[in-house]
Design a protein around this motif. Structure first.
Motif, mmCIF file in Angstrom:
data_model
loop_
_atom_site.group_PDB
_atom_site.id
_atom_site.type_symbol
_atom_site.label_atom_id
_atom_site.label_comp_id
_atom_site.label_asym_id
_atom_site.label_seq_id
_atom_site.Cartn_x
_atom_site.Cartn_y
_atom_site.Cartn_z
ATOM 1 N N ILE A 127 -0.887 4.524 6.900
ATOM 2 C CA ILE A 127 0.320 4.375 6.078
ATOM 3 C C ILE A 127 0.861 2.952 6.093
ATOM 4 N N SER A 128 0.643 2.228 7.172
ATOM 5 C CA SER A 128 1.151 0.854 7.240
ATOM 6 C C SER A 128 0.520 -0.027 6.164
ATOM 7 N N LEU A 144 -0.040 0.883 3.145
ATOM 8 C CA LEU A 144 0.692 1.128 1.913
ATOM 9 C C LEU A 144 1.992 0.328 1.889
ATOM 10 N N GLU A 145 2.448 -0.054 3.072
ATOM 11 C CA GLU A 145 3.649 -0.892 3.163
ATOM 12 C C GLU A 145 3.304 -2.351 2.893
ATOM 13 N N ALA A 200 4.345 7.720 2.131
ATOM 14 C CA ALA A 200 4.740 6.313 2.052
ATOM 15 C C ALA A 200 5.933 6.137 1.114
ATOM 16 N N TYR A 226 7.761 2.727 0.743
ATOM 17 C CA TYR A 226 6.602 1.864 0.505
ATOM 18 C C TYR A 226 6.015 2.215 -0.856
#
Length: 175
Positions: free
Chosen positions: A52-53, A55-56, A107, A112
């Motif tokens: 998921i990071s 997608l940020e 996200a 995000y």
């Protein structure tokens, strides 16, 4: 204008025949090409919330995966969005527990947002009787097309692969 930051998630289990198509694309891409500095490629077993990071921090995430039950012939390459590739009934089209749509939905809840692109290949067999690191003949024959599709998608995003043979941006087979 700064380059887009792009992540490529190659998803699949190498020991389950055609489920290993994502990692096979990863291998061929790394054999033939240098990655642009703004592109990070991952050989993932399964898609997890740990991703998921990306997608940020990324402008675009491309997922390369096997697909079952599309109704297409094995070896057919498809492009879509996380939402478009998820079936209406909510069952997984990906062979993995977490769909890309689920990751993007989570996200979005966290604020995000990035472009999600799914590149999938209809597969023939993902449940061999014996664990087997290989692809079925139709899927293996279509593997170059799948790699070319990924290369074209990266070029469309302004970040083409760099050919190891020529040292130039790879814009297609005639390039």
């Amino acid at each position: 204008m700064p380059e887009k930051k792009i992540a490529v998630f190659c998803v699949g289990n190498r020991l389950h025949l055609d489920d290993g198509v994502g990692p096979a694309v990863y291998d061929i891409a790394h054999e033939r090409f240098e990655m642009p500095e703004n592109v990070e490629m991952f050989d993932l077993g399964v898609l997890t919330m740990d991703m998921i990071s990306y997608l940020e921090t990324c402008d675009a995430v491309i997922t390369v995966d096997a697909m079952e039950y599309s109704g297409a012939e094995p070896g057919t390459v498809m492009r879509g969005t996380p939402e478009g590739m998820a079936p209406a009934q909510g069952a997984n089209m990906s062979l993995h527990d977490l769909r890309l749509k689920d990751l993007f939905d989570a996200a979005l809840l966290l604020g995000y947002e990035c472009e999600g692109i799914c590149l999938c290949m209809q597969v023939e067999n993902t449940e061999p009787e014996i664990l087997t690191e290989d692809l079925t003949p139709k899927v293996k024959a279509a593997l170059p097309l799948f790699v070319e599709t990924l290369a074209a998608e990266l070029a469309r995003l302004g970040s083409p692969f760099i050919s190891k043979e020529t040292g130039k941006p790879y814009l297609g087979p005639e390039n």
